[in-house]
Scaffold this active site. Sequence first.
Site, PDB file in Angstrom:
ATOM      1  N   GLY A 181       0.826  -1.207   0.000  1.00 52.49           N
ATOM      2  CA  GLY A 181       0.000   0.000   0.000  1.00 52.49           C
ATOM      3  C   GLY A 181       0.853   1.247   0.000  1.00 52.49           C
ATOM      4  O   GLY A 181       1.977   1.268  -0.515  1.00 52.49           O
ATOM      5  N   SER A 182       0.347   2.293   0.652  1.00 54.21           N
ATOM      6  CA  SER A 182       0.984   3.616   0.552  1.00 54.21           C
ATOM      7  C   SER A 182       2.360   3.691   1.200  1.00 54.21           C
ATOM      8  O   SER A 182       3.086   4.655   0.957  1.00 54.21           O
ATOM      9  CB  SER A 182       0.080   4.663   1.190  1.00 54.21           C
ATOM     10  OG  SER A 182      -1.174   4.618   0.561  1.00 54.21           O
ATOM     11  N   THR A 183       2.728   2.691   2.035  1.00 51.02           N
ATOM     12  CA  THR A 183       4.077   2.764   2.615  1.00 51.02           C
ATOM     13  C   THR A 183       5.130   2.720   1.515  1.00 51.02           C
ATOM     14  O   THR A 183       6.225   3.234   1.675  1.00 51.02           O
ATOM     15  CB  THR A 183       4.339   1.580   3.576  1.00 51.02           C
ATOM     16  OG1 THR A 183       4.071   0.365   2.872  1.00 51.02           O
ATOM     17  CG2 THR A 183       3.456   1.655   4.797  1.00 51.02           C
ATOM     18  N   LYS A 227       5.124   4.379  -1.067  1.00 49.49           N
ATOM     19  CA  LYS A 227       5.373   5.727  -1.610  1.00 49.49           C
ATOM     20  C   LYS A 227       6.717   6.265  -1.125  1.00 49.49           C
ATOM     21  O   LYS A 227       7.287   7.160  -1.749  1.00 49.49           O
ATOM     22  CB  LYS A 227       4.234   6.667  -1.221  1.00 49.49           C
ATOM     23  CG  LYS A 227       2.935   6.370  -1.976  1.00 49.49           C
ATOM     24  CD  LYS A 227       1.758   7.134  -1.418  1.00 49.49           C
ATOM     25  CE  LYS A 227       0.454   6.676  -2.082  1.00 49.49           C
ATOM     26  NZ  LYS A 227      -0.745   7.113  -1.320  1.00 49.49           N
TER      27      LYS A 227
END
Lengths: 435, 473
Positions: free
Chosen positions: B207-209, B211
């Site tokens: 997921g967004s980790t 990024k």
Amino acid sequence: MSARNRELLALIPASLLVSFGFAAIFIERAAELSNVSLSYGAMFLALCLTGHVVLRFLLPHADPYLFPLAAVLVCFGLVVIYRLNPDKALIQARWFVIALALFTATIFFLRQDFRVLERYRYTIAVAGLLLLAAPRLPFIGQQVNGAYLGVKVGPISFQPAEFSKIAIVIFLAAYLRDNRQVLVQGAKRFLGLTIPPLKQFGPLLVIWGLAMLMLIFIRDLGSSLMFFGGFLALLYVATNRFSFVVAGMTAFFAGSWLIATNVSHVRERLTIWRDPFAPDVVQGAGYQLAQSLFAQADGGLFGKGFAQALLGTPKQSILPTPDTDFIYAVIVNELGLVGACALLLVYLLFVERGLRIAMLGQDSFSKLLATGLTAVFALQVFVIVGGVIKLIPLTGVTLPFVSYGGSSIVANFVLLALLLLVSDRARRTAVGMTP
Amino acid sequence: MNPPIVRLFALVIVLFALLVAYTSRWTVFEAQALRNHTANSRTLLEEERVRRGRITTSDGQVLAGSKKLDRKRFKRRYPTGALFAHPIGYSFLVRGRSGLERYYNEPLSGQRTELVSAVDSILGERRVGNDMQTTLSTAAQQAAVQGLGGRRGAVVAMDVSTGAIRAMVSAPSYDPNAVDDPAGANLDQAPGSPQINRATQGRYPPGSTFKVVTAAAALDSGRYTPTSMVDGENGKRISGVPLQNFGGKDWGRIDLTTALTYSVNTAWASVGEELGGETMNDYMERFGFYADPPLDYPDDQMLPSGVRPGGGGGRLLHPDNEEVDVGRMSIGQGRLEASALQLATVAQTVANGGVRMKPYLRERVIDSDGRTVEKAEPEEVERVMSEESAGQLTQMMRNVVREGTGTAAAMQGVQVAGKTGTAELNQSDLNQPWFIGFTPKHAVAVTIEAVQGGTGGEMAAPIAKSVFEALGE
């Protein structure tokens, strides 16, 4: 220094071995064993000294090294057996006493001239054959692992093949002494082969053939190998004809092939020998041999150390019969290749002394008797060690002086007594001290 | 008659030489093959007779000890039970070995060379295993387990400057003492597959980790700065398919720092597409994706992180492959899978000024006389990005905790940097909450498996905070 003093000095290694060996086991297993175990060592030393005193009085000129070599082997064997099973070591120690008694008796009765044995050669031969057949007799015979090896009379059981090997050697030596000239000179050459005269060769073949039949009959392959080898060695030394040996070997391999293809018991041995690790063999018939090789690999160059090898539980040993047939594998496991070489060297020295006695012998019978006894002894070592290390198919004979087993130690002490008798006579005449 | 007797003796010597030759064959030349033979049970039985060394935490808690069965045999016991089951593993005669027990079997069982053991046997010394101190912290491990609170998931905590693993938790766990119990449940059939180490083998969408990795590539490639303006419009087409922001929010044009603080999907997906598959591949490999983690742990108990197009299949696809949706991958979707250990390594790298350290579990090995025979030496794997880029990224991640999605991880007196993640799983409504973050000393990755509702900021960040606290921050 006199021969007997040299012998006394040569007993020192045996005494050191037995002291250090028992001390090592005692330290290793102090929790289980009592102090009494240490007194065993002293007891064995006393027995060895008794043997020495017997020789000092009865055979002062005999070879000084044979008895100490045998003592080293016996003490070593006792230490190993003690390490495997202290109870069995006690029984073995009792057999050692009996063996020394018989040793003394043999020397005592034959000390004047052992050549009286020549006169009784046929009686001895028949006795030897009867001994071989005894395990097949009803009531007293015993079957162990498919072979008829043991005889049980009352509480005592023994393996008669150990004694008949001596009887057959005496017969062969006596017979060949009489006929060796004829065998050589009367030989005719036929189609490039040397054929000995049948008249002289006949009885030899009969006695020897009977012995072979008995061995097949009682299924003792190891002994038959020993007997045959001893026979060929004697024939060769008596006639100096290598062609006889070649003919004998050819006959032996032809016979072996016939037996191997027809007797399932023998065929199985060969299958195991070819590949003890085959999938269906390794957990079944080949288990013993595979475990023997694993034990040796475990020992490596220097061994696990005394009393350090892995044996399994007292009830379930990893290596079957570690105190008799496979005692060599246990020795390699604990003392490694180095220890095994030392042991084989002691045997080689024993053989060297035996053959030296044969060479010093003043008459044909002495020479042939010493040669035959030594050859059979050397072959016994080769057959059992060779079997345990998968050099030849495994057949159950004992490791002389070392394995657990009463008949083995008693018979080998009688063999030793005969060698010493021959030696005493030869050396006495050599130094010009005729009695 | 004497010449034939001499020849007979020569024959005996030859025969005895054969005996020696064959004995050496088994004891020396073919010994190793025989010792390793499958039908040979000696090695196993022998090992039972060795007192294996103890395994302890860095604070001295015994994790694995040896219990005397009888005079000669020993058996392993694990006083902390399920708490350290995954990093330590187990060692039993019948069940075999796993974890550190397997990786460090040689020092633990005291295996030595033939010559040394020969000298020992002469001196009468028994084979004794060496003790081993790990880098693990009891308090951090307990904090992580309590934080997960019975939910499935994984937590990994590391020292920033050394790479030492301070906590490694995988839930559900199992009691290693019960592994050898014949009446005990079979691990392979237990619900939740407790034998899997989710910290090293878990295949979770980050997921967004992720990024953070995209941001590192963006800054370090020199094509973006923290103040570069990017497009955060909702419903932007990525690889031809419209992408939604969290909550459907339209951010318009924002700078990179804001895009990270509020985890704007469309902005980061565009950055990823702009950077391209090759640049992304380059940075992912530098962070350690697409390779087994260089941890001192059995290889088959670890999995590399990366894009797995087949889902169930193990084949990895690099982002420079055209089958990969680089935009979605850059925000941790697009079939990207990562383990907690991999993402903890990402956090550690950023925190350490851009240098990735080799993670390790073994602090030192101590022999039976108390001497330290081996000691861990922190080892750099590689510089992933410049110190300047790492500094910029740290500031951006601190912003996430100060005012963005990760405020639940904020602590008094310690500057915490972090990034949340809430990966949507294919099943309806199920999320995979994540938090990765670091203080100047420690880096942490936390994930919880398949949760109904709930974001990384709400569920994973508080666990990270309690782990930091347990580590003395």
